[in-house]
Design a protein around this motif. Structure first.
Motif, PDB file in Angstrom:
ATOM      1  N   LYS A 206      40.078  33.299  37.867  1.00  0.00           N
ATOM      2  CA  LYS A 206      40.520  33.131  36.489  1.00  0.00           C
ATOM      3  C   LYS A 206      40.608  31.676  36.052  1.00  0.00           C
ATOM      4  O   LYS A 206      40.621  31.389  34.856  1.00  0.00           O
TER       5      LYS A 206
ATOM      6  N   ASN B 232      46.783  36.745  37.575  1.00  0.00           N
ATOM      7  CA  ASN B 232      45.914  35.611  37.861  1.00  0.00           C
ATOM      8  C   ASN B 232      45.597  34.761  36.633  1.00  0.00           C
ATOM      9  O   ASN B 232      45.607  33.527  36.708  1.00  0.00           O
TER      10      ASN B 232
ATOM     11  N   HIS C 139      31.324  32.861  33.054  1.00  0.00           N
ATOM     12  CA  HIS C 139      30.660  33.451  34.223  1.00  0.00           C
ATOM     13  C   HIS C 139      29.146  33.329  34.136  1.00  0.00           C
ATOM     14  O   HIS C 139      28.456  33.221  35.146  1.00  0.00           O
TER      15      HIS C 139
ATOM     16  N   GLY D  17      34.896  43.343  40.748  1.00  0.00           N
ATOM     17  CA  GLY D  17      35.979  44.129  40.165  1.00  0.00           C
ATOM     18  C   GLY D  17      35.908  44.134  38.652  1.00  0.00           C
ATOM     19  O   GLY D  17      35.376  43.205  38.032  1.00  0.00           O
ATOM     20  N   LEU D  18      36.453  45.196  38.072  1.00  0.00           N
ATOM     21  CA  LEU D  18      36.506  45.321  36.618  1.00  0.00           C
ATOM     22  C   LEU D  18      37.950  45.147  36.141  1.00  0.00           C
ATOM     23  O   LEU D  18      38.821  45.962  36.446  1.00  0.00           O
ATOM     24  N   GLY D  19      38.166  44.030  35.461  1.00  0.00           N
ATOM     25  CA  GLY D  19      39.479  43.808  34.843  1.00  0.00           C
ATOM     26  C   GLY D  19      39.234  43.725  33.348  1.00  0.00           C
ATOM     27  O   GLY D  19      39.333  44.712  32.623  1.00  0.00           O
ATOM     28  N   THR D  20      38.824  42.533  32.911  1.00  0.00           N
ATOM     29  CA  THR D  20      38.379  42.384  31.526  1.00  0.00           C
ATOM     30  C   THR D  20      36.903  42.771  31.399  1.00  0.00           C
ATOM     31  O   THR D  20      36.425  43.029  30.307  1.00  0.00           O
ATOM     32  N   GLY D  21      36.180  42.709  32.527  1.00  0.00           N
ATOM     33  CA  GLY D  21      34.735  42.904  32.504  1.00  0.00           C
ATOM     34  C   GLY D  21      33.973  41.584  32.410  1.00  0.00           C
ATOM     35  O   GLY D  21      32.744  41.571  32.482  1.00  0.00           O
TER      36      GLY D  21
ATOM     37  N   THR E 108      33.621  38.992  34.512  1.00  0.00           N
ATOM     38  CA  THR E 108      32.814  38.640  35.689  1.00  0.00           C
ATOM     39  C   THR E 108      31.520  39.444  35.697  1.00  0.00           C
ATOM     40  O   THR E 108      30.419  38.886  35.875  1.00  0.00           O
TER      41      THR E 108
ATOM     42  N   GLN F 120      45.802  45.597  41.990  1.00  0.00           N
ATOM     43  CA  GLN F 120      46.187  44.389  41.259  1.00  0.00           C
ATOM     44  C   GLN F 120      44.980  43.666  40.687  1.00  0.00           C
ATOM     45  O   GLN F 120      44.050  43.325  41.416  1.00  0.00           O
ATOM     46  N   GLY F 121      44.990  43.469  39.375  1.00  0.00           N
ATOM     47  CA  GLY F 121      43.918  42.716  38.717  1.00  0.00           C
ATOM     48  C   GLY F 121      42.820  43.599  38.155  1.00  0.00           C
ATOM     49  O   GLY F 121      42.084  43.177  37.293  1.00  0.00           O
TER      50      GLY F 121
ATOM     51  N   SER G  54      41.906  43.261  45.381  1.00  0.00           N
ATOM     52  CA  SER G  54      40.649  43.614  44.712  1.00  0.00           C
ATOM     53  C   SER G  54      39.449  43.236  45.582  1.00  0.00           C
ATOM     54  O   SER G  54      38.417  43.900  45.535  1.00  0.00           O
TER      55      SER G  54
ATOM     56  N   ALA H 151      37.659  38.011  44.091  1.00  0.00           N
ATOM     57  CA  ALA H 151      38.316  37.311  42.977  1.00  0.00           C
ATOM     58  C   ALA H 151      39.505  36.441  43.385  1.00  0.00           C
ATOM     59  O   ALA H 151      39.812  35.451  42.733  1.00  0.00           O
ATOM     60  N   ASP H 152      40.202  36.826  44.449  1.00  0.00           N
ATOM     61  CA  ASP H 152      41.318  35.977  44.898  1.00  0.00           C
ATOM     62  C   ASP H 152      41.571  36.168  46.382  1.00  0.00           C
ATOM     63  O   ASP H 152      40.908  36.972  47.039  1.00  0.00           O
TER      64      ASP H 152
HETATM   65  C1  LIG Z   1      42.518  39.937  41.520  1.00  0.00           C
HETATM   66  C2  LIG Z   1      41.526  40.209  40.439  1.00  0.00           C
HETATM   67  N1  LIG Z   1      40.377  40.791  40.753  1.00  0.00           N
HETATM   68  C3  LIG Z   1      39.449  41.064  39.807  1.00  0.00           C
HETATM   69  C4  LIG Z   1      39.651  40.797  38.471  1.00  0.00           C
HETATM   70  C5  LIG Z   1      38.632  41.239  37.454  1.00  0.00           C
HETATM   71  O1  LIG Z   1      37.941  40.241  36.802  1.00  0.00           O
HETATM   72  P1  LIG Z   1      37.435  40.361  35.317  1.00  0.00           P
HETATM   73  O2  LIG Z   1      38.605  40.227  34.392  1.00  0.00           O
HETATM   74  O3  LIG Z   1      36.436  39.281  35.151  1.00  0.00           O
HETATM   75  O4  LIG Z   1      36.792  41.730  35.110  1.00  0.00           O
HETATM   76  C6  LIG Z   1      40.836  40.159  38.120  1.00  0.00           C
HETATM   77  C7  LIG Z   1      41.125  39.842  36.734  1.00  0.00           C
HETATM   78  O5  LIG Z   1      41.450  40.633  35.897  1.00  0.00           O
HETATM   79  C8  LIG Z   1      41.805  39.866  39.119  1.00  0.00           C
HETATM   80  O6  LIG Z   1      42.970  39.298  38.805  1.00  0.00           O
END
Ligand SMILES: Cc1ncc(COP(=O)(O)O)c(C=O)c1O
Length: 311
Positions: A43, A73, A152, A173-177, A179, A208-209, A256, A281-282
């Motif tokens: 992030k 994050n 990205h 991973g899909l959070g906001t999408g 990445t 988480q995330g 994640s 991602a982390d």
């Molecule tokens: C730990 C973790 N993994 C994956 C993601 C997903 O990333 P993105 O928001 O680019 O889809 C996030 C963020 O939301 C995150 O904090």
């Protein structure tokens, strides 16, 4: 003389090959280690990019307040980069985030606002918007801000191609999408056959995330038609994945990352050869307080319970 600044430590994260987890000859697994960023997650990239563009567009000036909804994050990244660039940070989070997150935010001096766990990140977004309307402040809006995706496209995707020029599959991973969309676009520009695979929590499972689309909110920056498939992962498999990563490779990944590894190994079963790039991602530090690393896991979880969805 070269001018160095903490913001220049964002990105250029290591890519490693997971040789001990190689599923079969001809299928290679690579991992982009985003936990190496200064606040420990991917992030940092998007927050820096979104803030710099908001500044360039004249929407914020140093001294202003920047507000964001986050499961952790992005909030931590905003708190740190905000400090480095001269902005106050207000973070709205659901109450079920891991305990290390508010501790880190306190260190960075960000103001934290809570919404109930059930409200999730969608509820946090509504509360953040309300806060911006009531108290004033610029909402970063990672779920809608096109500079999330651009960060990205410009950085993460380009860096991956420098290390692995031929990418057959990208798993993230899909959070906001952000990445998946930005990195995926960059990779498909070079090789349109690259498959972009999303990792989503199985409905009812917390990762988480990551975010389940089953809750009804599709992030505006996410175009589902752009993805080639998604794999729904249960938390047990994500924890197992994170432990496997440590046991076999010595890599300390977060929840994640465990889910992404699990999904990558699932995908590998379906192909004869190819390069699979996983975005971790982390790292695991924030999750030390949980029983992720110590909890006994059932011997045989039913693998057939995995849901792989193609379109
Ligand atoms: C730990 C973790 N993994 C994956 C993601 C997903 O990333 P993105 O928001 O680019 O889809 C996030 C963020 O939301 C995150 O904090």
């Amino acid at each position: 003389m070269h001018h160095l600044h903490v913001l220049h430590t964002i990105g250029r994260t290591p890519m490693v090959e997971l040789t001990h987890l190689q599923p079969k000859p001809g299928v290679r697994l690579f991992a982009k280690l985003e936990g190496w960023n200064p606040t420990g997650s991917i992030k940092d990239r998007i927050v820096k990019h979104m803030l710099q563009h908001a500044e360039r567009d004249g929407r914020i000036v140093p001294g202003d307040t920047v507000i964001e909804a986050s499961t952790g994050n992005t909030g931590i990244a905003l708190a740190m980069i905000g400090k480095a660039m001269g902005y106050r940070a207000k973070i709205v989070m659901p109450e079920n985030v891991y305990p290390e997150i508010p501790r880190a935010l306190a260190v960075y001096g960000a103001e934290v606002h809570w919404v109930p766990a059930e409200a999730g990140v969608t509820g946090a977004m509504a509360a953040a918007r309300q806060l911006a309307d009531d108290a004033g402040g610029f909402m970063l809006d990672q779920f809608r801000n096109p500079h999330n995706v651009r960060a990205h496209y410009v950085w993460t995707g380009a860096e991956i191609l420098e290390d692995v020029p031929a990418v057959d599959v990208l798993v993230a991973g899909l959070g906001t999408g952000g990445t998946l969309m930005g990195t995926g676009e960059r990779l498909k520009e070079v090789n349109p056959a690259t498959k972009v695979i999303a990792v989503e929590p199985h409905p009812g499972n917390q990762l988480q995330g990551l975010k389940s689309l089953a809750d009804g909110f599709i992030p505006p920056i996410l175009d589902l038609a752009f993805l080639d498939g998604k794999i729904l992962v249960r938390s047990g498999h994500a924890f197992r994945g994170a432990r496997l990563l440590m046991q076999r490779e010595g890599i300390f990944g977060g929840v994640s990352s465990g889910a992404v590894l699990h999904a990558g190994l699932k995908f590998a079963e379906r192909i004869g050869k190819g390069n699979i790039v996983l975005v971790f991602a982390d790292s695991g530090w924030k999750y030390l307080d949980t029983n992720l690393w110590s909890r006994p896991l059932p011997e045989h979880e039913e693998e057939e319970l995995d849901d792989i969805i193609w379109w």
